[in-house]
Motif scaffolding. Structure first.
Motif, PDB file in Angstrom:
ATOM      1  N   GLY A 190       0.751  -1.277  -0.161  1.00 37.53           N
ATOM      2  CA  GLY A 190       0.064   0.503   0.388  1.00 37.53           C
ATOM      3  C   GLY A 190       0.889   1.090   0.338  1.00 37.53           C
ATOM      4  N   HIS A 191       0.207   2.471   0.881  1.00 39.31           N
ATOM      5  CA  HIS A 191       0.690   3.939   0.365  1.00 39.31           C
ATOM      6  C   HIS A 191       1.196   4.453   1.588  1.00 39.31           C
ATOM      7  N   LYS A 192       2.001   5.364   1.607  1.00 40.83           N
ATOM      8  CA  LYS A 192       2.012   6.164   3.024  1.00 40.83           C
ATOM      9  C   LYS A 192       1.298   7.161   2.815  1.00 40.83           C
ATOM     10  N   ASP A 193       1.067   7.742   2.058  1.00 43.06           N
ATOM     11  CA  ASP A 193      -0.135   8.901   1.190  1.00 43.06           C
ATOM     12  C   ASP A 193      -0.818   7.789   0.691  1.00 43.06           C
ATOM     13  N   LYS A 194      -1.712   8.131   0.236  1.00 43.34           N
ATOM     14  CA  LYS A 194      -2.701   7.873  -0.490  1.00 43.34           C
ATOM     15  C   LYS A 194      -3.179   9.022  -1.484  1.00 43.34           C
ATOM     16  N   ASP A 195      -3.101   9.598  -1.433  1.00 45.30           N
ATOM     17  CA  ASP A 195      -3.218  11.020  -2.808  1.00 45.30           C
ATOM     18  C   ASP A 195      -2.497  10.880  -3.436  1.00 45.30           C
ATOM     19  N   LYS A 234       0.177   8.232  -3.710  1.00 36.98           N
ATOM     20  CA  LYS A 234       0.554   7.315  -4.155  1.00 36.98           C
ATOM     21  C   LYS A 234       1.782   7.200  -3.289  1.00 36.98           C
ATOM     22  N   THR A 235       2.625   7.208  -2.504  1.00 36.40           N
ATOM     23  CA  THR A 235       4.074   7.494  -2.120  1.00 36.40           C
ATOM     24  C   THR A 235       3.897   5.390  -1.399  1.00 36.40           C
ATOM     25  N   LYS A 236       4.571   5.408  -2.202  1.00 31.96           N
ATOM     26  CA  LYS A 236       5.236   3.811  -1.359  1.00 31.96           C
ATOM     27  C   LYS A 236       5.292   3.968  -0.180  1.00 31.96           C
ATOM     28  N   LEU A 237       5.157   2.818   0.562  1.00 34.56           N
ATOM     29  CA  LEU A 237       6.071   2.635   2.256  1.00 34.56           C
ATOM     30  C   LEU A 237       7.261   1.477   1.314  1.00 34.56           C
ATOM     31  N   MET A 285       9.235  13.338   6.854  1.00 32.99           N
ATOM     32  CA  MET A 285       9.326  13.577   5.090  1.00 32.99           C
ATOM     33  C   MET A 285       9.411  12.454   4.805  1.00 32.99           C
ATOM     34  N   ARG A 286       9.786  10.978   6.077  1.00 31.75           N
ATOM     35  CA  ARG A 286       9.177   9.885   5.963  1.00 31.75           C
ATOM     36  C   ARG A 286       8.757   9.245   7.611  1.00 31.75           C
ATOM     37  N   LEU A 287       7.628   9.830   7.393  1.00 32.66           N
ATOM     38  CA  LEU A 287       6.732   9.752   7.791  1.00 32.66           C
ATOM     39  C   LEU A 287       4.938   9.491   7.382  1.00 32.66           C
ATOM     40  N   ALA A 288       4.921   8.354   7.861  1.00 34.62           N
ATOM     41  CA  ALA A 288       3.563   8.092   6.577  1.00 34.62           C
ATOM     42  C   ALA A 288       2.129   8.849   7.397  1.00 34.62           C
ATOM     43  N   THR A 289       1.452   8.739   6.756  1.00 32.93           N
ATOM     44  CA  THR A 289       0.326   9.379   6.759  1.00 32.93           C
ATOM     45  C   THR A 289      -0.573   8.667   7.646  1.00 32.93           C
ATOM     46  N   GLY A 290      -1.248   9.701   9.099  1.00 31.09           N
ATOM     47  CA  GLY A 290      -2.349   8.334   9.665  1.00 31.09           C
ATOM     48  C   GLY A 290      -3.567   8.725   9.153  1.00 31.09           C
ATOM     49  N   TYR A 291      -4.810   8.089   8.973  1.00 26.84           N
ATOM     50  CA  TYR A 291      -5.305   7.624   8.282  1.00 26.84           C
ATOM     51  C   TYR A 291      -6.699   7.142   9.880  1.00 26.84           C
ATOM     52  N   SER A 292      -7.926   7.701   9.717  1.00 27.00           N
ATOM     53  CA  SER A 292      -9.558   6.900  10.387  1.00 27.00           C
ATOM     54  C   SER A 292      -8.911   5.497  10.285  1.00 27.00           C
ATOM     55  N   GLY A 293     -10.169   4.792  11.208  1.00 20.50           N
ATOM     56  CA  GLY A 293     -10.798   3.442  10.437  1.00 20.50           C
ATOM     57  C   GLY A 293     -11.340   3.000  11.696  1.00 20.50           C
ATOM     58  N   ASP A 294     -11.031   2.540  12.497  1.00 20.43           N
ATOM     59  CA  ASP A 294     -12.642   1.938  13.080  1.00 20.43           C
ATOM     60  C   ASP A 294     -12.494   2.853  14.111  1.00 20.43           C
TER      61      ASP A 294
END
Length: 414
Positions: A87-92, A94-97, A260-269
């Motif tokens: 998946g992605h570090k940032d969904k918009d 599309k940066t790879k992890l 710069m290396r931090l993944a974007t955190g997203y809501s979930g449950d």
């Protein structure tokens, strides 16, 4: 809402049942999925790679958009580590992890804090038997004088008698604010607020050594270690743990390079009232709560940390950290040690040591099995109550290795 101080205790009492119910709803849903590993063991014994088993567990989470991204690190029976990213570090964008992508690790921070205590105790800087009395402001008075006698060891092992977090009206307000915004639900727990709570709180009259999981307990432990030494938590972790294990990418302060290396955190449950996969702001903790969830790390670093707990790092920490394995008791759902939860799987006669941390838009699982000396790290950039990868992967590897003891087979390399 403004409540005059004279009515505060009454308000707390009136709202306490609702707060307790809400807290249970927040904290009681965390779980580790365990599926029958038989089919996996057959595949591995027929030559399937370990990566193919990780794929089976993780790819459905990405394809269904339950998770934006995930990074899995595995330590196998040959002391070889592998990292797999999905998946992605940032969904918009599309940066790879990758293995050095930073994630918030939430409550897994507590395991690092306890390891820090053990390392400092070994070097004689502090003692597990040190009490907090001399570190509390002299002018404070306590409804329960036993508060002053709480030791560092009790804070680390969740046997101090302190609760998970203060059951107060402010806690309820912060929790419900979080449900709508994703903002830090511990933002109200400033140093002053926690000290005030300690002055008012009364420990159970029948206090014994049975553990009660306490966020504020480990937060206070980290806070008092900084007061004892005059150094901040990140400096202490670097001095006693991170530099020793070459964990160069584990941080508290987010420098421009780290950001710069931090993944974007997203809501979930969670949060309840925010659409899944909405970006969330990172939490900022007060100094008294920093040790409960303020660390960011990578899959590559955390597998190094687990290697030390399995006596594989080649450093003095291999011996020091063994003390963290001693089971102190159980809290009704898990066994607890200094620094770990322990799940016993009776159907397989296995003990898994682990931590499962959830914070803002992140989810972190680290776990190992002492018997087979294997370990797993799972980092995801969504808030999810359930770990669907960590325990399952440990069990599949563990059961295969049990088969390997009677047959000359090996898990295929990725």
């Amino acid at each position: 809402m403004t409540i005059i101080k004279t009515s505060r205790s009454l308000v707390d009492a009136l709202f306490m049942p609702f707060l307790l119910l809400t807290t249970v709803m927040m904290s009681g849903c965390s779980s580790r999925q365990v599926l029958d590993p038989e089919d996996s063991v057959v595949r591995l014994s027929n030559g399937a790679s370990l990566k193919s088993e990780v794929d089976r567990l993780v790819i459905p989470l990405i394809d269904s958009e339950e998770n934006i991204g995930a990074v899995v690190a595995v330590l196998d029976q040959n002391q070889q580590s592998s990292v797999f990213a999905y998946g992605h570090k940032d969904k918009d964008k599309k940066t790879k992890l990758s293995g050095d992508t930073l994630f918030g690790i939430g409550s897994t921070t507590k395991s690092l804090v306890v390891s820090l205590l053990l390392a400092m105790d070994d070097q004689g800087v502090v003692s597990l038997d040190d009490t907090i009395a001399d570190l509390l402001p002299a002018e404070l008075t306590f409804a329960d004088p036993r508060i002053r006698d709480i030791t560092f060891g009790q804070l680390a092992s969740h046997t101090s008698g302190l609760p998970r977090e203060p059951v107060k009206f402010e806690s309820l307000a912060a929790l419900w604010h979080y449900f709508f915004t994703g903002d830090n639900l511990y933002s109200h727990l400033t140093d002053e607020a926690v000290y005030t709570y300690l002055q008012e709180f009364e420990l159970p009259s029948d206090l014994d050594d049975a553990p009660t999981y306490s966020n504020i307990g480990v937060g206070l432990l980290a806070h008092f270690l900084t007061l004892k030494t005059g150094q901040d938590l990140e400096t202490l972790l670097n001095t006693y743990i991170l530099q020793e294990l070459d964990m160069q990418n584990t941080v508290i302060k987010l420098t421009p390079e780290a950001t710069m290396r931090l993944a974007t955190g997203y809501s979930g449950d969670q949060p309840w009232f925010i659409e899944r996969n909405t970006p969330l702001d990172n939490w900022i903790f007060s100094s008294v709560m920093l040790g409960t969830g303020g660390v960011y790390s990578t899959a590559e670093d955390l597998i190094k940390y687990l290697k030390a707990h399995l006596r594989q790092s080649g450093t003095k920490l291999d011996t020091i950290l063994q003390q963290s394995r001693t089971i102190m008791g159980e809290d009704g759902r898990h066994f607890l040690t200094m620094g770990w939860y322990v799940d016993y799987l009776p159907d397989y006669d296995r003990h898994f040591y682990y931590y499962h941390g959830m914070i803002s838009g992140f989810n972190c699982y680290i776990g190992f099995e002492p018997e087979t000396e294997i370990a797993v790290v799972v980092l995801r950039n969504n808030f999810n109550w359930q770990d669907k990868v960590g325990h399952n992967l440990l069990l599949r590897m563990s059961e295969f290795l049990r088969l390997e003891q009677s047959q000359d087979v090996n898990i295929s390399s990725p």
